[in-house]
Enzyme design. Structure first.
Site, PDB file in Angstrom:
ATOM      1  N   HIS A  45       0.847  -1.205   0.000  1.00  0.00           N
ATOM      2  CA  HIS A  45       0.000   0.000   0.000  1.00  0.00           C
ATOM      3  C   HIS A  45       0.881   1.253   0.000  1.00  0.00           C
ATOM      4  CE1 HIS A  45       0.954   0.467   4.242  1.00  0.00           C
ATOM      5  NE2 HIS A  45       0.389  -0.695   4.558  1.00  0.00           N
ATOM      6  N   HIS A  72       4.373   1.154   1.789  1.00  0.00           N
ATOM      7  CA  HIS A  72       5.448   0.439   1.075  1.00  0.00           C
ATOM      8  C   HIS A  72       5.846   1.209  -0.181  1.00  0.00           C
ATOM      9  CE1 HIS A  72       2.740  -2.536   3.075  1.00  0.00           C
ATOM     10  NE2 HIS A  72       3.889  -2.839   3.682  1.00  0.00           N
ATOM     11  N   CYS A 119       5.780 -11.754  19.825  1.00  0.00           N
ATOM     12  CA  CYS A 119       4.762 -11.144  18.960  1.00  0.00           C
ATOM     13  C   CYS A 119       4.978 -11.662  17.543  1.00  0.00           C
ATOM     14  CB  CYS A 119       4.841  -9.619  18.980  1.00  0.00           C
ATOM     15  SG  CYS A 119       3.778  -8.878  17.712  1.00  0.00           S
ATOM     16  N   CYS A 165       5.548  -8.951  14.780  1.00  0.00           N
ATOM     17  CA  CYS A 165       6.912  -8.408  14.686  1.00  0.00           C
ATOM     18  C   CYS A 165       7.934  -9.509  14.449  1.00  0.00           C
ATOM     19  CB  CYS A 165       7.324  -7.699  15.965  1.00  0.00           C
ATOM     20  SG  CYS A 165       6.311  -6.318  16.422  1.00  0.00           S
ATOM     21  N   CYS A 196       1.771  -5.511  22.441  1.00  0.00           N
ATOM     22  CA  CYS A 196       2.850  -5.110  21.534  1.00  0.00           C
ATOM     23  C   CYS A 196       2.585  -3.672  21.091  1.00  0.00           C
ATOM     24  CB  CYS A 196       2.881  -6.037  20.323  1.00  0.00           C
ATOM     25  SG  CYS A 196       3.694  -5.296  18.903  1.00  0.00           S
ATOM     26  N   HIS A 218       1.547  -3.737  17.211  1.00  0.00           N
ATOM     27  CA  HIS A 218       0.390  -4.501  16.750  1.00  0.00           C
ATOM     28  C   HIS A 218      -0.792  -4.466  17.721  1.00  0.00           C
ATOM     29  CE1 HIS A 218       3.664  -5.964  14.211  1.00  0.00           C
ATOM     30  NE2 HIS A 218       2.707  -6.057  13.308  1.00  0.00           N
ATOM     31  N   LYS A 256      -4.459   6.141  11.685  1.00  0.00           N
ATOM     32  CA  LYS A 256      -3.583   5.055  11.279  1.00  0.00           C
ATOM     33  C   LYS A 256      -4.278   4.175  10.237  1.00  0.00           C
ATOM     34  CE  LYS A 256      -0.850   1.280  12.863  1.00  0.00           C
ATOM     35  NZ  LYS A 256      -0.299   0.402  13.796  1.00  0.00           N
ATOM     36  N   LYS A 292      -6.856  -2.117   7.908  1.00  0.00           N
ATOM     37  CA  LYS A 292      -7.820  -2.843   7.078  1.00  0.00           C
ATOM     38  C   LYS A 292      -9.195  -2.854   7.733  1.00  0.00           C
ATOM     39  CE  LYS A 292      -6.245  -6.282   3.972  1.00  0.00           C
ATOM     40  NZ  LYS A 292      -6.040  -7.704   3.746  1.00  0.00           N
TER      41      LYS A 292
HETATM   42  N1  MSP Z   1      10.109  -7.857   6.147  1.00  0.00           N
HETATM   43  C1  MSP Z   1      10.443  -6.804   7.021  1.00  0.00           C
HETATM   44  C2  MSP Z   1      11.628  -6.018   6.519  1.00  0.00           C
HETATM   45  C3  MSP Z   1      12.873  -6.797   6.340  1.00  0.00           C
HETATM   46  S1  MSP Z   1      14.165  -5.816   5.685  1.00  0.00           S
HETATM   47  C4  MSP Z   1      15.513  -6.788   5.801  1.00  0.00           C
HETATM   48  C5  MSP Z   1       9.252  -5.845   7.144  1.00  0.00           C
HETATM   49  N2  MSP Z   1       8.358  -5.905   6.152  1.00  0.00           N
HETATM   50  S2  MSP Z   1       7.026  -5.004   6.058  1.00  0.00           S
HETATM   51  O1  MSP Z   1       6.284  -5.522   4.925  1.00  0.00           O
HETATM   52  O2  MSP Z   1       6.360  -4.950   7.296  1.00  0.00           O
HETATM   53  O3  MSP Z   1       7.528  -3.586   5.637  1.00  0.00           O
HETATM   54  C6  MSP Z   1       7.892  -2.594   6.568  1.00  0.00           C
HETATM   55  C7  MSP Z   1       8.250  -1.370   5.796  1.00  0.00           C
HETATM   56  O4  MSP Z   1       7.161  -0.966   4.943  1.00  0.00           O
HETATM   57  C8  MSP Z   1       8.523  -0.136   6.636  1.00  0.00           C
HETATM   58  O5  MSP Z   1       9.823  -0.091   7.156  1.00  0.00           O
HETATM   59  C9  MSP Z   1       8.298   0.940   5.591  1.00  0.00           C
HETATM   60  O6  MSP Z   1       9.384   0.951   4.718  1.00  0.00           O
HETATM   61  C10 MSP Z   1       7.072   0.437   4.861  1.00  0.00           C
HETATM   62  N3  MSP Z   1       5.819   0.861   5.498  1.00  0.00           N
HETATM   63  C11 MSP Z   1       4.761   0.047   5.814  1.00  0.00           C
HETATM   64  N4  MSP Z   1       3.747   0.826   6.314  1.00  0.00           N
HETATM   65  C12 MSP Z   1       4.129   2.120   6.326  1.00  0.00           C
HETATM   66  C13 MSP Z   1       3.482   3.338   6.634  1.00  0.00           C
HETATM   67  N5  MSP Z   1       2.244   3.403   7.089  1.00  0.00           N
HETATM   68  N6  MSP Z   1       4.186   4.486   6.435  1.00  0.00           N
HETATM   69  C14 MSP Z   1       5.449   4.489   5.931  1.00  0.00           C
HETATM   70  N7  MSP Z   1       6.071   3.354   5.630  1.00  0.00           N
HETATM   71  C15 MSP Z   1       5.501   2.134   5.907  1.00  0.00           C
HETATM   72  O7  MSP Z   1       9.200  -5.101   8.090  1.00  0.00           O
END
Ligand code: MSP
Length: 499
Positions: A17, A20, A125, A128, A142, A145, A293, A296
């Site tokens: 989304h 990411h 958790c 995480c 957590c 979460h 925030k 879903k």
């Molecule tokens: N798989 C681990 C990362 C491993 S890296 C060696 C992970 N994945 S995740 O799918 O949860 O992605 C986290 C990352 O997604 C955050 O660090 C950020 O880059 C991005 N984001 C997810 N939600 C976000 C927001 N609401 N706002 C900004 N970035 C966010 O953690």
């Protein structure tokens, strides 16, 4: 110079989304900025496919983990394509070369005396994928979460993170830019100073992961597996020349949620394996939607479809202009609408159209630098933008470029080139047209990293030559004959509403 930039590898338990997309766009802008500087860039992104969370997501859909994930990966790639993300490799932790790297790093760390067998009991958790100490929880939940971690007890192998406390602190001190922005660095240093506990790096409670090479009853902890992707991505063990060229990474980009893993666990793992740590870890903020925030359950997740509905460039521009990189951001329809109409449609789009029209309308063979009114401000913009970009201050870089856009518009209004033409003031007309064409040449290059599609259209319509930044100097001759013959469509047609 080489430049190696990465995004986190995302969990493919769902489609990505806005959050990411933001990290991925930012990393792409950094990569394109370095390409504009003539650097040899490697840009890595991908997916983190192991662990209990993925196994459970697959089970929920009645599928095997790999089958479930294989169906989601094309979605990630499709979205990154739609967002014009120009990565060099999309790594999946289920790729064969990655498994080999993870197992190799574990063996090296073991040989260095940093891995030992023990027992872990504690609060875990799943969201995480980590154990929590009681004091780290908020009201027993957590902090991320908002769920109660489960009590778990298992035989596990530990990584001696505690051994690296001093070495890490020394590394932060000697490399003051390692953790950015600064306020995140202080948070990390304080946490490391409080003391580091050894980390459990294997699991026996599920099977979906990379087998632990020292004991086949165990699966490698997902973070130990995931972080290592940054080595696999540039050919560690497979392509020595490539690895030596690109490693260490110049910057790992991510949100604040996972800075700890990258700034503490990751360099310690590398110290242990005898590999240089990355140069920089940048933790940006979190996006919320209309002040809430994204969730879903609430149904307010900003999907990538929604983000790009008004065009890829509009999405890329908005997210980087709206929020200082490092701070939290709020996605609102209103600010999207205002920025789109004010800065893209009426700003850049309108100016590009005016300039393309003007140079085509007045048939002059060659425009040359004579008495330039916009030269000084354009050169200042070039310098300031470079300074901001090198500090990852994207919002400031864009606002600097847009000041120049406004200055150009005012210049057109004040000089009224159509009047100069009518009054046969040929020299003045040529001076004004030259100024505008030359300023637009520099603007179109500076916006390349942010809005590549529109920037390339302008470059193409005006018939400019592509340059790298160090050659992008004021004073090139310009032939309006090079401007394309067809009619240019508005780059950003005005919109009535945003999503
Ligand atoms: N798989 C681990 C990362 C491993 S890296 C060696 C992970 N994945 S995740 O799918 O949860 O992605 C986290 C990352 O997604 C955050 O660090 C950020 O880059 C991005 N984001 C997810 N939600 C976000 C927001 N609401 N706002 C900004 N970035 C966010 O953690």
């Amino acid at each position: 110079m080489k430049f190696y930039v990465t995004t986190p590898i995302y969990y493919p338990n769902d489609i990505p989304h806005l959050g990411h997309a933001y990290t991925t766009i930012a990393a792409d802008v950094i990569a394109r900025w370095h390409k504009l500087n003539g650097d040899d860039v490697f840009f890595l992104t991908g997916t983190d496919e192991h662990g209990i969370k993925l196994q459970e997501a697959a089970e929920k859909h009645g599928k095997a983990p790999k089958e479930f994930i294989d169906e989601l990966i094309p979605k990630f790639k499709e979205y990154w394509k739609k967002l014009n993300i120009n990565y060099d490799r999309f790594i999946r932790t289920t790729d064969a070369d990655h498994k080999e790297v993870v197992q190799h790093i574990i063996k090296k760390s073991f040989e260095n005396g940093d891995i030992y067998k023990g027992k872990y009991s504690g609060l875990y958790c799943k969201g995480c994928e980590r154990f929590f100490l009681e004091r780290e929880l908020i009201n027993g939940l957590c902090p991320d979460h908002k769920k109660k971690p489960e009590y778990m007890e298992e035989e596990t192998y530990f990584f001696k993170l505690s051994k690296y406390q001093e070495k890490l602190l020394k590394y932060y001190e000697e490399n003051p830019d390692f953790v950015s922005p600064d306020f995140r660095k202080h948070e990390i240093i304080n946490r490391v100073k409080e003391g580091l506990e050894d980390v459990s790096i294997t699991r026996t409670s599920f099977k979906w992961g990379i087998p632990f090479p020292l004991d086949d009853k165990h699966i490698t902890y997902v973070w130990f597996d995931a972080l290592t992707n940054y080595l696999t991505g540039v050919g560690y063990l497979k392509n020595k020349e490539m690895f030596e060229k690109y490693w260490p990474a110049d910057v790992h980009v991510m949100a604040k949620d996972i800075v700890w893993f990258h700034a503490v666990l990751w360099p310690a793992m590398l110290f242990s394996a005898g590999i240089a740590p990355p140069k920089r870890v940048f933790g940006h903020g979190f996006w919320v939607c209309e002040g809430t925030k994204m969730s879903k359950t609430i149904g307010n997740v900003v999907s990538i479809e929604k983000l790009i509905e008004k065009g890829t460039d509009a999405a890329r521009y908005f997210v980087l202009r709206e929020v200082p990189f490092g701070q939290d951001g709020n996605y609102t329809k209103e600010s999207f609408l205002n920025r789109y109409n004010g800065e893209l449609a009426n700003g850049l789009g309108n100016l590009a159209m005016r300039i393309v029209t003007l140079v085509k309308k007045y048939p002059i063979d060659m425009l040359k630098d004579r008495e330039s009114k916009l030269k000084a401000i354009t050169e200042k913009t070039l310098d300031n933008t470079t300074k901001y970009m090198n500090n990852y201050e994207f919002d400031k870089a864009l606002s600097e470029i847009w000041l120049l856009i406004t200055a150009c518009d005012e210049y057109i209004n004040a000089t009224a080139p159509w009047k100069l033409a009518k009054e046969n003031k040929q020299i003045e007309l040529e001076n004004v047209l030259y100024d505008l064409a030359e300023t637009m040449r520099i603007i179109s290059h500076l916006i390349l990293p942010f809005i590549p599609e529109s920037a390339e259209k302008i470059i193409d319509f005006m018939g400019y030559e592509r340059e790298i930044l160090k050659n992008l100097k004021w004073g090139k001759d310009y032939s309006p004959k090079k401007a394309k013959d067809e009619k240019m469509m508005p780059l950003f047609p005005k919109i009535e509403s945003a999503n």
